[in-house]
Design an enzyme around this catalytic site. Structure first.
Site, PDB file in Angstrom:
ATOM      1  N   LYS A  45       0.702  -1.338  -0.085  1.00 14.37           N
ATOM      2  CA  LYS A  45      -0.034   0.098  -0.108  1.00 14.37           C
ATOM      3  C   LYS A  45       0.651   1.231  -0.375  1.00 14.37           C
ATOM      4  O   LYS A  45       1.897   1.050   0.956  1.00 14.37           O
ATOM      5  CB  LYS A  45      -0.743  -0.265   1.423  1.00 14.37           C
ATOM      6  CG  LYS A  45      -1.784   1.032   0.761  1.00 14.37           C
ATOM      7  CD  LYS A  45      -3.107   0.859   0.399  1.00 14.37           C
ATOM      8  CE  LYS A  45      -4.086   1.835   0.375  1.00 14.37           C
ATOM      9  NZ  LYS A  45      -4.165   2.849   0.083  1.00 14.37           N
ATOM     10  N   CYS A 131      -1.993  10.756  -7.006  1.00 16.50           N
ATOM     11  CA  CYS A 131      -2.922  10.679  -5.260  1.00 16.50           C
ATOM     12  C   CYS A 131      -3.824  11.867  -5.693  1.00 16.50           C
ATOM     13  O   CYS A 131      -3.357  12.360  -4.824  1.00 16.50           O
ATOM     14  CB  CYS A 131      -2.106  10.825  -4.142  1.00 16.50           C
ATOM     15  SG  CYS A 131      -0.826   9.621  -4.096  1.00 16.50           S
TER      16      CYS A 131
END
Length: 311
Positions: A45, A131
């Site tokens: 992650k 992101c």
């Protein structure tokens, strides 16, 4: 014998398939499930300097052709993943794994990279420049000046294998401009693509996720055409030393083959993995091998990047 072996950043993998960052990788237990599956490797992650809870739920929703999410980078923090990877290196020294990371600011990004540089980690690092799901934060990779500055500063001290995760680009001139930046640096790979940012899905008369009043990243079958275009555009433009990882819309062996045909050396599975579990790696692998055998391909290099055009 048909082989799915591939290489990235000088490391060899028995299978070109792996998970996409954000799926089946939050905890050691999830990562272990991927490691013990048919996947060639895994990626963690995307880690930040300290653990993050992420955005309020519901923040992920399956939709008919994929998914929508606004996760907000929930993760256990860099030390959690780094400690696990260092332990794996001792027990499985013959295998290489990917560490994903991103800072909430350029300074924090360098703190993370320096932590990796000064550690004993000898795998592959992926800097996530895409992101879209942090409120108030733009996607770094859409700002070429900032991208250039971060990469220039990073490669002044970081000498371990490093690649970058990218958002999708939609304009030919942006492919050209991005490739010009990337080609100036010793990147090992670019990963195309993260979800298509700021989509929306409605059921009845309501959005389906809470963050950002329903705006979220679109994944799954919806994004495969965009992904393939990005993979091939960068395969055409990047120095051959910079490889491509294809991510987006992989549900079948045919999907994986198309990524490789466009130039991908490795293929990541995200939404479909979330929906179907780690067994998908074996199924997609068998399907890909069957298609390769039918076409007379023995290895990925027999067709990688050999997309045909109409006369």
């Amino acid at each position: 014998m048909v082989s799915l072996k591939t290489q990235i950043a000088g490391f060899s993998f028995d299978n070109c398939l792996m998970n996409a960052a954000g799926v089946a990788c939050m905890t050691v237990e999830e990562l272990e499930a991927v490691r013990q599956s048919s996947a060639g490797t895994f990626i963690t992650k995307t880690a930040t300097l300290t653990p993050r809870q992420g955005n309020p739920e519901p923040r992920y929703h399956d939709v008919p052709l994929g998914s929508i999410n606004s996760m907000g980078l929930p993760n256990q923090g860099i030390d959690y993943y780094l400690d696990y990877l260092l332990t794996l290196q001792e027990s499985h020294p013959q295998r290489a794994f990917f560490l994903s990371l991103v800072g909430m600011s350029p300074d924090e990004t360098h703190m993370l990279l320096k932590k990796v540089q000064n550690s004993g980690f000898n795998g592959i690092t992926e800097l996530n420049l895409s992101c879209p799901n942090v409120p108030g934060k733009p996607q770094i990779a859409y700002d070429f000046e900032t991208t250039e500055r971060i990469l220039s500063e990073a490669f002044a001290y970081f000498d371990k294998p490093l690649g970058i995760k990218l958002p999708p680009y939609f304009d030919i001139v942006h492919f050209d401009q991005a490739a010009e930046v990337f080609n100036r640096h010793p990147l090992k790979f670019v990963n195309c693509v993260n979800s298509i940012g700021n989509g929306m899905y409605i059921e009845d008369e309501s959005v389906v996720i809470r963050p950002k009043n329903g705006f979220g990243g679109i994944g799954g079958q919806y994004i495969k055409p965009t992904t393939l275009a990005n993979v091939h555009a960068f395969y055409q433009r990047l120095d051959p030393s910079i490889q491509i990882i294809g991510t987006g819309g992989v549900y079948s062996g045919r999907d994986a083959l198309e990524h490789i045909l466009c130039g991908a050396s490795m293929v990541q599975i995200g939404t479909a993995l979330h929906q179907q579990g780690v067994g998908i790696f074996e199924r997609v692998s068998l399907e890909l091998k069957a298609i390769m055998a039918q076409k007379g391909y023995e290895k990925l290099e027999d067709f990688k990047g050999k997309l045909k055009y109409l006369a």
